[in-house]
Structure formats: C-alpha cells, structure tokens
Design an enzyme around this catalytic site. Structure first.
Site, mmCIF file in Angstrom:
data_model
loop_
_atom_site.group_PDB
_atom_site.id
_atom_site.type_symbol
_atom_site.label_atom_id
_atom_site.label_comp_id
_atom_site.label_asym_id
_atom_site.label_seq_id
_atom_site.Cartn_x
_atom_site.Cartn_y
_atom_site.Cartn_z
ATOM 1 N N GLY A 32 -6.348 32.216 106.613
ATOM 2 C CA GLY A 32 -5.547 31.262 105.857
ATOM 3 C C GLY A 32 -6.264 30.890 104.573
ATOM 4 O O GLY A 32 -7.440 31.212 104.380
ATOM 5 N N SER A 34 -8.096 28.724 101.578
ATOM 6 C CA SER A 34 -9.127 27.699 101.544
ATOM 7 C C SER A 34 -8.440 26.336 101.625
ATOM 8 O O SER A 34 -7.465 26.081 100.922
ATOM 9 C CB SER A 34 -9.918 27.805 100.231
ATOM 10 O OG SER A 34 -10.879 26.788 100.157
ATOM 11 N N GLY A 37 -7.395 24.469 106.863
ATOM 12 C CA GLY A 37 -7.837 23.826 108.096
ATOM 13 C C GLY A 37 -8.461 24.778 109.096
ATOM 14 O O GLY A 37 -8.676 24.409 110.252
ATOM 15 N N SER A 106 -9.720 36.045 104.696
ATOM 16 C CA SER A 106 -9.185 37.383 104.999
ATOM 17 C C SER A 106 -7.866 37.602 104.267
ATOM 18 O O SER A 106 -6.809 37.705 104.885
ATOM 19 C CB SER A 106 -8.980 37.552 106.509
ATOM 20 O OG SER A 106 -10.128 37.227 107.235
#
EC number: 2.7.1.25
Length: 195
Positions: A32, A34, A37, A106
């Site tokens: 996810g 930056s 969470g 990623s």
C-alpha cells in the site's frame, strides 16, 4: 558459482520446525501507499500473534533500508532489488516456521509477482492496505508527501512514481473506512485459521 554446493536437502525441513513451534510458517506481504497504515497494522497484528504464543518477524521497509538495503535508492532498479532481497529473507524465515509479516509499498504488479515467485504461492499471502492518496497525504507523519510535492524527493510512489493496485490480493483492508481495531479483526479472521 561452480564452487557453491547448496545443502538444502541435508538440513531440517520446514515441517520439522513447524512441529517445534506448533504453527505454520507463512509470509504476509502487506502492500500500500506510504501512510496507508501498513506498519501500524503489521505491529498490531504481530502483538496479537505474540500474545497468542506465535513466533513472528516483521520486515519493514524503513528498517531494512537502514541495514540490509542501506546501499539502495529509489530508482526502479533499486526498488526491485530491495524487494528481491526482502523476499529471499522472508522465505528463509517462513521456512523456519516463522510467521513473517512484510510491510512494503511494493508499487508494481511485476515487483509483487517477483516476490510471490521467490517465496512460493503456498507461503505468500498478499494484503492490500487500501487507502486513498488524499488520506495518506493528510496522515503524512513523516512529511514525505509534502517534500515530494515540493520536488525535494524524487520517485515518490503516488506522486511521480506509479502505484498499481493489486488485482487479486488474499485480503483487502480499508484503513480509511475502518479503525485500527476493525482492520486488525479482519487480519485475525483471515490468517489465524491458516497459521
């Protein structure tokens, strides 16, 4: 390479170590933006598992870039090498029966596919920590989005470097729609039965 002689077939296997630990070694790959969470949820899930008597290891992007991957930048090539190294380490932990939680942006499908291929379909479980970039920017506890918007950080995912949403993650956790406890419950419901 001709002088390298792997001994994988001569050492204790994954099943031996899982019996000792009484758990299944898997890799939970949390992806996810930056500020979405990932790390917060990873730490909460690790604490839950630890309190339940499970052995875990978190591999986090910021932590590994201060050691193992300190020599890498944020170019496309360096991002790929960063994830390649992490996937190899995660695979080693999982083969020791450790529940390994990886928290990495990623950003591309190809990078995530590479990590899946290294780790193996049977061990790799992708969690998309979904959160709109507008919410991530408001959270921006490190001030990174603001620096990227000012041009002080180049190749920042979501600003001047792409993020491709996962197409078929094992689990989607929406951190903008649910609080931390509810997101943690999503993780518990999905993963506890398989570990």
């Amino acid at each position: 390479m001709e002088n390298i002689h792997p001994i994988f077939d001569q050492i204790l296997g994954k099943a031996d170590k899982e019996r000792l630990l009484q758990q299944k070694g898997i890799v939970i790959w949390m992806v996810g933006l930056s500020g979405s969470g990932k790390s917060t949820l990873a730490k909460s899930f690790e604490k839950y598992l630890h309190d339940s008597g499970k052995l875990t290891q978190i591999l986090d992007g910021d932590n590994l870039r201060t050691g193992l991957n300190a020599n890498l930048g944020f170019s496309a090539e360096d991002r790929e090498e960063n994830i390649r190294r992490v996937a190899e380490v995660a695979k080693l932990f999982a083969h020791c029966g450790v529940i390994t939680i990886c928290s990495f942006i990623s950003p591309t499908t190809s990078i995530r596919q590479m990590s899946r291929e290294i780790i193996g379909d049977d061990l790799y479980h992708e969690v998309f920590v979904e959160c709109p970039i507008e919410v991530c920017e408001k959270r921006d506890v490190k001030g990174l989005y603001a620096k990227a918007r000012r041009g002080e950080i180049k190749n920042f995912t979501g600003i001047d470097s792409p993020f491709e949403n996962p197409e078929n993650p094992s689990l989607i956790v929406n951190t903008d729609l649910k609080n931390l406890d509810d997101c943690l419950q999503d993780m518990i419901k999905f993963f506890v039965p398989i570990i």
